[in-house]
Every structure is written in structure tokens, then in C-alpha cells.
Design an enzyme around this catalytic site. Structure first.
Site: not given
Ligand code: NAD
Length: 506
Positions: A204, A279, A313, A410
Site C-alpha cells: 500500500k 520504522e 526520517c 517531528e
Molecule cells: P503516515 O504515517 O501518515 O503514513 C504512512 C503510510 O501509512 C501511508 O501509506 C498512509 O497512507 C498509511 N496510513 C495512514 N493512516 C493509516 C491507517 N490508519 N492505517 C493504515 N495505514 C495508514 O506518514 P507520512 O506522513 O506518509 O510519512 C512521514 C512519516 O514517516 C514521518 O514521521 C517520518 O519520520 C516517517 N518515516 C520513517 C522512516 C524510518 O525509517 N524510520 C523512513 C521514512 C519516513
């Protein structure tokens, strides 16, 4: 809002990217077929630099996830995949890497248009990083080994012995959920080890950046993956993502995203106790000691936060500098920020693109406004630019206190909070004063001090005289609320393997 940034819409150079975009209404891959969502609904995907519509993707939901998981389960149990040797899976992964390389220009342009990042970021970091994951885990596919174990069991019948060993078996059907900041490489970090282990998968992608996932799915299909081994369901997180996370026939979810949504994964996994790797977010410190080589540390600290418009991240979003050099370093980072050219990702002059969406830009702007209201000083930047409001100026805030929201949360944009410190002995206490534990960097010429701090900082990665160095060989992941588990490196295979013990009386 300041509207001084004029952006011209630019078209991709590669004929293949133009051909892909000309299709406009994309489909998703389930069980080897390119399909619409059961609901028939679609979502628009935008170029964040201009607001123009790049195309539409199916708005998948629970019914589509059901179909995809059923296809992945059938593929997992099919002899075509189950009985494929590790060497054959290795060759498949290697050929996927070759195909990605052959489609490099197209993939970079698509990622740039969909995500906003400068083309050079896609070209030198993101797409090569994805290719490396496939090559690295191609090597792992032939090295999945159990052990033989001499036991201490002494109650076997007279004359008999115990023969015990372990087998490593694929965990089963994997649900992968990825964010929008570095779509292709974060996706590859999950697909490559999962396929190397012999799992099947439903991906997804993030709703704002699904285009390269769909193009990648075409490349995987053309490489000869059996139908159903890899499926993509596009759609909103609360619909397609939530359905995948909670699905009773998914054995494991590999999630990358925010800490907030990561916590929802725990509830979703409860029903069938599926395995989870998470992650999540970070608020990583970059720490400049008094003896640091400032020729290295100033651009290093600036890049740690401004690379990919801070949508990383591990971004060095908290900058701590020894008081003896604080003003020099801040002036250096401010000058660096002033020199950054914002623009359309396809413009070769562009050093920083927009952030991924208006929603994200407004979120970042509200953090900056909140920081100002709390008394922080904006040393440079702070503006939201462009006709769509999606460009955030590289921003440095000083005069911050540890309790401020801009220091604790963040922001996920090009915004750094900077503070001076007096004594190197204090470093662990302020570096660790966070609910996150993803990464840190230490800038110094005193290697003993650097390695001592590396041991004291509670973070999954500590860089010394560098920041954001990634490699397929290096485990990445977080302590505390930055997540569970590690991706990349040998041990990432264990995310996708179960250990079975076989114990026989012989
Ligand atoms: P997000 O958590 O909003 O979304 C991530 C994914 O989860 C998307 O595909 C989204 O559609 C899905 N999602 C959202 N709500 C959901 C739910 N209720 N159930 C299941 N899936 C759901 O994150 P974002 O805003 O897309 O990305 C930014 C975040 O990702 C930041 O916090 C960043 O630090 C983190 N990140 C972490 C790493 C790591 O390796 N630790 C790497 C890259 C990004």
C-alpha cells in the site's frame, strides 16, 4: 503568503515517463491483473510544485485488500513460488535491479514529478538506493540457513539419540505500508528482503506518491514474478492501509510512517497477532563539539536538515553547537540556507523542491508560527512560497527552549532548531531528551569523544562527521518511539523469516 517564487511546469525528458503519464488513469496490480478499485472510485495525484494533476489512481478499500491478500496467499502456496530455489529468487531479484537501472531516467522523473524532490536527489540517492536493495538481498536469498543443535536432553530411550536442527521459513503474506518522502527506496527496503525470503506481498503506497510503486509493479511483473507474489493496492491510509493492517490473513506488516499511525498498527495487528516491524518518526540531534572541523560540520549540519526539504526520517532537526562556536556555525548554516535555490524538481538548477503537498506545507508553516509565538527567533527562512504554497524556505530557529513544540515534535520539513551548550558532558542528557531514538550525528576531531558519545546516545544510528549515510548493508531503524526492528543489512532477513525447530529421536 509570499508568492515570489514563480514555477513553470516542466515536462519529463524521457519518452517512457511521458508515455506512463499519458495513461492518466492508472490501475493497480492484483493477482497478475491490472484492475480498478471495486468501488470504482479514484484519487488524483498532484505535482506538488505546480498543483497540476499528474493522473489518477484507484481508491482501493477493504474489498480490494481482500482480493489482493487472497491472491498473495494463493501465490504463497503455489508450487511456482513455494518451490522456487533461493538461487532462482536471487536471479529474479538481480534481474529486477537490472531492469530498474535500465529505467533509471524514467523512474527518477516520475518520482520527482510525484514527490517534488529535485531530480538529482532521485538520481543519486533514491533510485540507486532502491536498486542496491535488490542486489544486496539477491545475495541473501541463497544464504538462508538454519543450524544443527546438539541438545542436552537425556531422557531418550536407551540407544537412541536426539537430532535437532532449525529451518528458516518465509513468514507468509506480508503487508507493506510506506510513506511519501522517499517512496521507491522505502518500498524496495521491504520488497527485496521479503521476496528473497520467499514471502508474497501486498503493497500500500502513500496516496500522494503511488506512481513509482505502480511502475515498479510493471517492472516486477515483466521480470517474471509469478502472478500474485507482488500486489499493489493504492488508496487512502484510513481505508486501504487500515484494511491491510487489520487483515486476518496477513502474517506480517512492515510499516514505515509516522509514530502516530505506527501506534495504530499495534491495535490493527491484534486480531491475528501478526508480526510487525515499525520504522517511525524521529527528532534527531546533530551535535557539533568545540573542536569540530567547521568546513565539514557547517555544510554537514545544513544538509542534515535541508536535504529532501527535511522530509527525511533521520533529518538532523535539532542542532546543538558548543557555545564557543555557536554564532559561527549558525551564521554558516544561515548562509547555506540563503544560498539554496528552490524550484521545480525537474529544473537542473533546483536544490530544494516543494514539500509533498499543501497539507504538509501548512502543517510545517503552523509549526514555524507556533515556534515564533513561543519566542523562538527565526534566523532565516520561515516563509511559505509558490502559487500552491508548497515551498517552505529553509528555516533556522534559535532561542528555543527544550519544552517548545518545535523542539519536541517531528516537523518533517526544512526547519532546524538550534541551541548552544556549555559542557560536552551534558551532551547525552540533551541528545536523549526526546521520545524518539532514530539517529544522531556527532561532529568532532576527537574520535575518542565521538565513540564515547556514540555509546551514550539512545538512537538506532549514530553518524560521526557525517549524517544521513545510508547503505543496503547498514541496519536502519529506531529505539524508543522511533520503532521496532531494523531494515537493511543481514538481519533484515529475519523480519521475513520464521524459525522452525525440528527435534527427532533417531
Ligand atoms: P503516515 O504515517 O501518515 O503514513 C504512512 C503510510 O501509512 C501511508 O501509506 C498512509 O497512507 C498509511 N496510513 C495512514 N493512516 C493509516 C491507517 N490508519 N492505517 C493504515 N495505514 C495508514 O506518514 P507520512 O506522513 O506518509 O510519512 C512521514 C512519516 O514517516 C514521518 O514521521 C517520518 O519520520 C516517517 N518515516 C520513517 C522512516 C524510518 O525509517 N524510520 C523512513 C521514512 C519516513
Amino acid at each position: 503568503m509570499n508568492a515570489q517564487l514563480a514555477i513553470t511546469d516542466l515536462a519529463p525528458q524521457s519518452a517512457a515517463a511521458r508515455e506512463f503519464l499519458a495513461r492518466r488513469d492508472h490501475r493497480m496490480l492484483i493477482g497478475g491483473e491490472w484492475v480498478e478499485a471495486v468501488s470504482g472510485q479514484r484519487l488524483e495525484t498532484l505535482n506538488p510544485a505546480t498543483g497540476s494533476v499528474l493522473g489518477t489512481i484507484p481508491a482501493g478499500g477493504a474489498a480490494d485488500v481482500d482480493r489482493a491478500v487472497a491472491a498473495a496467499r494463493a501465490a504463497f502456496e503455489s508450487p511456482a513460488w513455494r518451490d522456487m530455489t533461493g538461487a532462482k529468487r536471487a536471479r529474479l531479484l538481480w534481474s529486477i535491479a537490472d531492469a530498474l537501472e535500465a529505467h533509471m531516467d524514467e523512474l527518477c522523473e516520475l518520482e520527482t514529478l510525484d514527490q517534488g524532490k529535485p531530480l538529482w536527489v532521485a538520481k543519486y540517492a533514491e533510485v540507486p538506493g532502491a536498486i542496491d536493495q535488490f542486489r544486496y538481498f539477491a545475495g541473501e536469498a541463497t544464504k538462508i540457513e538454519g543450524t544443527t543443535i546438539p541438545t542436552s536432553i537425556d531422557y531418550q530411550p536407551a540407544g537412541k539419540k536426539i537430532f535437532a536442527y532449525t529451518l528458516k521459513e518465509p513468514v507468509g503474506v506480508v503487508g507493506a505500508i510506506v510513506p511519501w518522502n522517499s517512496p521507491l527506496v522505502l518500498t524496495a527496503m521491504k520488497i527485496a528482503p521479503a521476496l528473497a525470503a520467499g514471502c508474497t506481498m501486498v503493497l500500500k503506497p502513500a496516496e500522494d506518491t503511488s506512481l513509482t510503486a505502480l511502475r515498479l509493479a510493471e517492472i516486477l511483473q515483466a521480470a517474471g514474478l509469478p502472478a500474485g507474489v507482488f500486489n499493489v493496492v493504492t488508496g487512502l491510509g484510513e481505508q486501504a492501509g487500515a484494511a491491510l493492517a487489520a487483515h486476518p490473513d496477513v502474517d506480517k506488516v512492515a510499516f514505515t510512517g509516522s509514530t502516530e499511525v505506527g501506534k495504530l498498527m499495534l491495535d490493527a495487528a491484534k486480531g491475528n497477532l501478526k508480526k510487525l516491524t515499525l520504522e517511525l518518526g524521529g527528532k534527531s540531534p546533530a551535535i557539533v563539539l568545540p573542536d569540530a572541523d567547521l568546513e565539514l560540520a557547517i555544510p554537514g549540519a545544513a544538509n542534515a536538515i535541508f536535504f529532501n526539504a527535511g522530509q527525511v526520517c533521520v533529518a538532523g532537526s535539532r542542532l546543538y553547537v558548543h557555545e564557543s562556536i555557536f554564532e559561527r556555525v549558525i551564521d554558516g548554516v544561515v548562509n547555506y540556507a540563503r544560498g539554496i535555490r528552490l524550484g521545480h524538481g525537474l529544473d537542473p538548477q533546483t536544490q530544494m523542491g516543494p514539500v509533498v503537498s499543501r497539507k504538509q506545507a501548512d502543517r510545517i508553516a503552523s509549526y514555524i508560527a507556533g515556534g515564533r509565538a513561543d519566542g523562538a527567533e527565526v534566523r532565516v527562512g520561515g516563509g511559505q512560497l509558490g502559487a500552491q504554497g508548497t515551498f517552505i524556505e529553509p528555516t533556522v530557529l534559535t532561542g528555543v527552549r527544550p519544552s517548545m513544540k518545535v523542539v519536541r515534535e517531528e516537523i518533517f520539513g526544512p526547519v532546524v532548531v538550534a541551541s548552544p551548550f556549555r559542557d560536552v558532558a551534558e551532551v547525552p542528557s540533551f541528545a536523549n531528551d526526546t521520545s524518539f531514538g532514530l539517529a544522531a550525528s556527532v561532529w568532532t576531531q576527537d574520535l575518542s569523544a565521538a565513540h564515547r558519545l556514540a555509546a551514550q546516545i539512545r538512537a538506532g544510528t549514530v553518524w560521526i562527521n557525517c549524517h544521513s549515510m545510508f547503505d543496503a548493508t547498514l541496519p536502519i531503524g529506531g529505539m524508543k518511539q522511533s520503532g521496532w526492528g531494523r531494515e537493511s543489512g543481514h538481519q533484515a532477513m529475519n523480519n521475513y523469516l520464521e524459525t522452525k525447530t525440528v527435534c527427532a529421536v533417531i
